[in-house]
Design a protein around this motif. Structure first.
Motif, mmCIF file in Angstrom:
data_model
loop_
_atom_site.group_PDB
_atom_site.id
_atom_site.type_symbol
_atom_site.label_atom_id
_atom_site.label_comp_id
_atom_site.label_asym_id
_atom_site.label_seq_id
_atom_site.Cartn_x
_atom_site.Cartn_y
_atom_site.Cartn_z
ATOM 1 N N ARG A 92 0.836 -1.209 0.000
ATOM 2 C CA ARG A 92 0.000 0.000 0.000
ATOM 3 C C ARG A 92 0.867 1.254 0.000
ATOM 4 O O ARG A 92 0.562 2.234 -0.688
ATOM 5 C CB ARG A 92 -0.951 0.004 1.195
ATOM 6 C CG ARG A 92 -2.046 -1.037 1.135
ATOM 7 C CD ARG A 92 -3.247 -0.659 2.015
ATOM 8 N NE ARG A 92 -2.866 -0.215 3.338
ATOM 9 C CZ ARG A 92 -2.635 -1.021 4.377
ATOM 10 N NH1 ARG A 92 -2.736 -2.335 4.216
ATOM 11 N NH2 ARG A 92 -2.308 -0.533 5.551
ATOM 12 N N GLU A 93 1.941 1.210 0.762
ATOM 13 C CA GLU A 93 2.825 2.372 0.828
ATOM 14 C C GLU A 93 3.515 2.612 -0.511
ATOM 15 O O GLU A 93 3.574 3.752 -1.000
ATOM 16 C CB GLU A 93 3.872 2.171 1.925
ATOM 17 C CG GLU A 93 4.817 3.349 2.081
ATOM 18 C CD GLU A 93 5.816 3.155 3.209
ATOM 19 O OE1 GLU A 93 6.763 3.977 3.302
ATOM 20 O OE2 GLU A 93 5.675 2.182 3.988
ATOM 21 N N ARG A 94 4.042 1.551 -1.112
ATOM 22 C CA ARG A 94 4.738 1.729 -2.391
ATOM 23 C C ARG A 94 3.783 2.174 -3.494
ATOM 24 O O ARG A 94 4.149 2.981 -4.353
ATOM 25 C CB ARG A 94 5.452 0.430 -2.784
ATOM 26 C CG ARG A 94 6.706 0.139 -1.958
ATOM 27 C CD ARG A 94 7.454 -1.079 -2.473
ATOM 28 N NE ARG A 94 6.728 -2.312 -2.197
ATOM 29 C CZ ARG A 94 6.857 -3.032 -1.095
ATOM 30 N NH1 ARG A 94 7.673 -2.637 -0.129
ATOM 31 N NH2 ARG A 94 6.180 -4.151 -0.933
ATOM 32 N N LEU A 95 2.562 1.623 -3.498
ATOM 33 C CA LEU A 95 1.581 1.980 -4.527
ATOM 34 C C LEU A 95 0.899 3.315 -4.245
ATOM 35 O O LEU A 95 0.312 3.919 -5.149
ATOM 36 C CB LEU A 95 0.521 0.882 -4.636
ATOM 37 C CG LEU A 95 0.981 -0.436 -5.242
ATOM 38 C CD1 LEU A 95 -0.054 -1.527 -4.995
ATOM 39 C CD2 LEU A 95 1.243 -0.279 -6.743
ATOM 40 N N GLY A 96 0.952 3.753 -3.002
ATOM 41 C CA GLY A 96 0.299 5.003 -2.630
ATOM 42 C C GLY A 96 -1.207 4.897 -2.599
ATOM 43 O O GLY A 96 -1.920 5.811 -3.035
ATOM 44 N N VAL A 97 -1.727 3.786 -2.075
ATOM 45 C CA VAL A 97 -3.167 3.563 -2.006
ATOM 46 C C VAL A 97 -3.580 3.229 -0.580
ATOM 47 O O VAL A 97 -2.783 2.734 0.220
ATOM 48 C CB VAL A 97 -3.615 2.414 -2.943
ATOM 49 C CG1 VAL A 97 -3.313 2.765 -4.401
ATOM 50 C CG2 VAL A 97 -2.949 1.097 -2.566
ATOM 51 N N ASP A 98 -4.825 3.505 -0.273
ATOM 52 C CA ASP A 98 -5.367 3.145 1.041
ATOM 53 C C ASP A 98 -5.871 1.709 1.057
ATOM 54 O O ASP A 98 -5.899 1.066 2.109
ATOM 55 C CB ASP A 98 -6.525 4.082 1.424
ATOM 56 C CG ASP A 98 -6.067 5.517 1.621
ATOM 57 O OD1 ASP A 98 -4.928 5.714 2.113
ATOM 58 O OD2 ASP A 98 -6.823 6.436 1.267
ATOM 59 N N ARG A 99 -6.281 1.223 -0.112
ATOM 60 C CA ARG A 99 -6.803 -0.140 -0.206
ATOM 61 C C ARG A 99 -6.248 -0.831 -1.436
ATOM 62 O O ARG A 99 -6.181 -0.236 -2.511
ATOM 63 C CB ARG A 99 -8.343 -0.133 -0.282
ATOM 64 C CG ARG A 99 -8.938 -1.543 -0.293
ATOM 65 C CD ARG A 99 -10.449 -1.527 -0.165
ATOM 66 N NE ARG A 99 -11.102 -1.420 -1.461
ATOM 67 C CZ ARG A 99 -12.353 -1.809 -1.704
ATOM 68 N NH1 ARG A 99 -13.093 -2.308 -0.718
ATOM 69 N NH2 ARG A 99 -12.881 -1.670 -2.890
ATOM 70 N N LEU A 100 -5.851 -2.082 -1.258
ATOM 71 C CA LEU A 100 -5.398 -2.910 -2.379
ATOM 72 C C LEU A 100 -6.631 -3.529 -3.026
ATOM 73 O O LEU A 100 -7.395 -4.231 -2.365
ATOM 74 C CB LEU A 100 -4.445 -3.994 -1.883
ATOM 75 C CG LEU A 100 -3.179 -3.498 -1.180
ATOM 76 C CD1 LEU A 100 -2.419 -4.664 -0.549
ATOM 77 C CD2 LEU A 100 -2.286 -2.733 -2.150
ATOM 78 N N ASP A 101 -6.840 -3.269 -4.312
ATOM 79 C CA ASP A 101 -8.053 -3.726 -4.992
ATOM 80 C C ASP A 101 -8.151 -5.246 -5.037
ATOM 81 O O ASP A 101 -9.224 -5.819 -4.856
ATOM 82 C CB ASP A 101 -8.086 -3.181 -6.426
ATOM 83 C CG ASP A 101 -8.083 -1.671 -6.472
ATOM 84 O OD1 ASP A 101 -8.906 -1.068 -5.760
ATOM 85 O OD2 ASP A 101 -7.258 -1.098 -7.199
ATOM 86 N N LEU A 102 -7.022 -5.901 -5.311
ATOM 87 C CA LEU A 102 -6.972 -7.357 -5.411
ATOM 88 C C LEU A 102 -5.614 -7.804 -4.895
ATOM 89 O O LEU A 102 -4.576 -7.349 -5.378
ATOM 90 C CB LEU A 102 -7.160 -7.802 -6.868
ATOM 91 C CG LEU A 102 -6.865 -9.259 -7.227
ATOM 92 C CD1 LEU A 102 -7.690 -10.225 -6.391
ATOM 93 C CD2 LEU A 102 -7.107 -9.498 -8.723
ATOM 94 N N LEU A 103 -5.625 -8.699 -3.913
ATOM 95 C CA LEU A 103 -4.386 -9.165 -3.294
ATOM 96 C C LEU A 103 -4.316 -10.681 -3.396
ATOM 97 O O LEU A 103 -5.218 -11.388 -2.951
ATOM 98 C CB LEU A 103 -4.329 -8.733 -1.828
ATOM 99 C CG LEU A 103 -3.068 -9.120 -1.047
ATOM 100 C CD1 LEU A 103 -1.824 -8.474 -1.658
ATOM 101 C CD2 LEU A 103 -3.207 -8.722 0.417
ATOM 102 N N TYR A 104 -3.217 -11.171 -3.982
ATOM 103 C CA TYR A 104 -3.021 -12.604 -4.179
ATOM 104 C C TYR A 104 -2.040 -13.183 -3.161
ATOM 105 O O TYR A 104 -1.059 -12.528 -2.794
ATOM 106 C CB TYR A 104 -2.392 -12.878 -5.549
ATOM 107 C CG TYR A 104 -3.193 -12.595 -6.771
ATOM 108 C CD1 TYR A 104 -4.045 -13.559 -7.319
ATOM 109 C CD2 TYR A 104 -3.062 -11.391 -7.450
ATOM 110 C CE1 TYR A 104 -4.736 -13.322 -8.500
ATOM 111 C CE2 TYR A 104 -3.751 -11.141 -8.634
ATOM 112 C CZ TYR A 104 -4.584 -12.111 -9.149
ATOM 113 O OH TYR A 104 -5.257 -11.868 -10.326
ATOM 114 N N ALA A 105 -2.253 -14.445 -2.816
ATOM 115 C CA ALA A 105 -1.222 -15.272 -2.208
ATOM 116 C C ALA A 105 -0.381 -15.802 -3.360
ATOM 117 O O ALA A 105 -0.855 -16.579 -4.183
ATOM 118 C CB ALA A 105 -1.853 -16.420 -1.426
#
Length: 328
Positions: free
Chosen positions: A122-135
């Motif tokens: 989130r910090e690197r992308l500069g977003v508050d929420r990750l739209d889709l997160l994979y294992a």
């Protein structure tokens, strides 16, 4: 551009373009100027589904990765990009120290690792929420329940939307989804595996993925996708890193078997009939098929991206699809 919906919950589901853009080498082997140009053209064409990982591209500088996410963060800020663009990222395979790899020193899928890795993304992308997160890869040292609950906590907190899984054995995917369903928790809804028109051998996975995970699609995985209508397959490396089009790029060794020449022959026949490239036929075959597949293709130049984008509008006939599907 054409679109499809991923996810079932109205709170987290997203409408995404049928062609996803891979950002693996953005910020490392693909310089910033070129990366920005590809991203800008993709969005201009209606694309809104970009894929990265927290470990991209650790192998380019013997580091830990993060270059791709950091570049996407800079691009988002410079262009004023908001949540209209869906950025998917992955965790679990980031090396814990420079000079190591996911094979022997991965961050893994413990609840602690999941939380810390998601915060870093989130910090690197500069977003508050990750739209889709994979294992990203399997972690055999952590109980599946801990992984399931670790991801679910982030969804409950609102810092993650959809959940996905990549390069896992099908039985582990089903077990994790069953655990989530039994506990009333969000589970994996998007699968990411290598998938192309050519079919890989399935008897040598250890040579391709030395950590023991399975990278390519199998008949079992495709059958599972048919049986679970809520799932979507995001197909990475659909163009086999240029092997369809370039004489200097050999096919990966897991495609060295008697079925490959027949499938290549049909691809080339359909390409001649349509006036399209073989790459475009592969992408169109995936986009318009009966399974919910979204090809994930990278591009190191705008010209490569333009070729891929043209595949979205390529309509294969039912007879052409039947021929492409029939060869084994």
């Amino acid at each position: 551009m054409k679109y499809r919906t991923i996810g079932a919950d109205p709170k987290t589901r997203r409408r995404v373009s049928v062609l996803a853009l891979g950002a693996m080498l953005f910020g490392s082997r693909t310089d910033e100027k070129t990366s920005f140009a590809v991203l800008d053209r993709y969005v201009e064409a209606g694309g809104n589904f970009i894929d990265t990982s927290d470990n991209y591209a650790f192998w380019t500088d013997d580091g830990q990765g993060g270059q791709s996410e950091e570049l996407l963060g800079r691009w988002r800020r410079s262009r004023g990009v908001g949540d209209e663009i869906v950025i998917a990222t992955k965790l679990g395979a980031r090396p814990l120290a420079p000079g190591t790899s996911y094979v022997d020193n991965a961050e893994g899928l413990s609840a602690k690792a999941i939380r810390e890795a998601a915060e870093g993304s989130r910090e690197r992308l500069g977003v508050d929420r990750l739209d889709l997160l994979y294992a990203h890869i399997e972690d055999h040292t952590v109980p599946l329940r801990e992984t399931v609950e670790g991801f679910a906590e982030l969804v409950a907190e609102g810092t993650v939307g959809l959940l996905g899984v990549s390069n896992h054995a099908v039985w582990r995917v089903e077990r994790a989804r069953a655990l989530a369903a039994a506990a009333g928790l969000p589970g994996y809804e998007v699968l990411q595996y290598q998938h192309s028109h050519l079919r890989p051998r399935t008897d040598i996975p250890e040579e391709i993925f030395p950590d023991g995970s399975l990278g390519g699609t199998t008949a079992e995985l495709l059958s599972y996708l048919r049986a679970e209508p809520g799932l979507t397959l995001v197909a990475y490396s659909p163009l086999l890193k240029g092997a369809y089009a370039r004489q200097d790029v050999p096919l990966p060794r897991d495609f060295d078997h008697p079925g490959t020449p027949a499938r290549l022959a049909v691809l080339r026949e359909v390409a001649r009939e349509t006036g399209a490239s073989v790459n475009q036929v592969v992408l169109a075959w995936q986009i318009g098929g009966d399974l919910p597949v979204i090809p994930l293709a990278g591009a190191s130049s705008v010209a490569q991206l333009e070729e891929n984008l043209a595949a979205v509008e390529l309509e294969l006939t039912a007879e052409q699809r039947a021929r492409l599907d029939a060869v084994h």
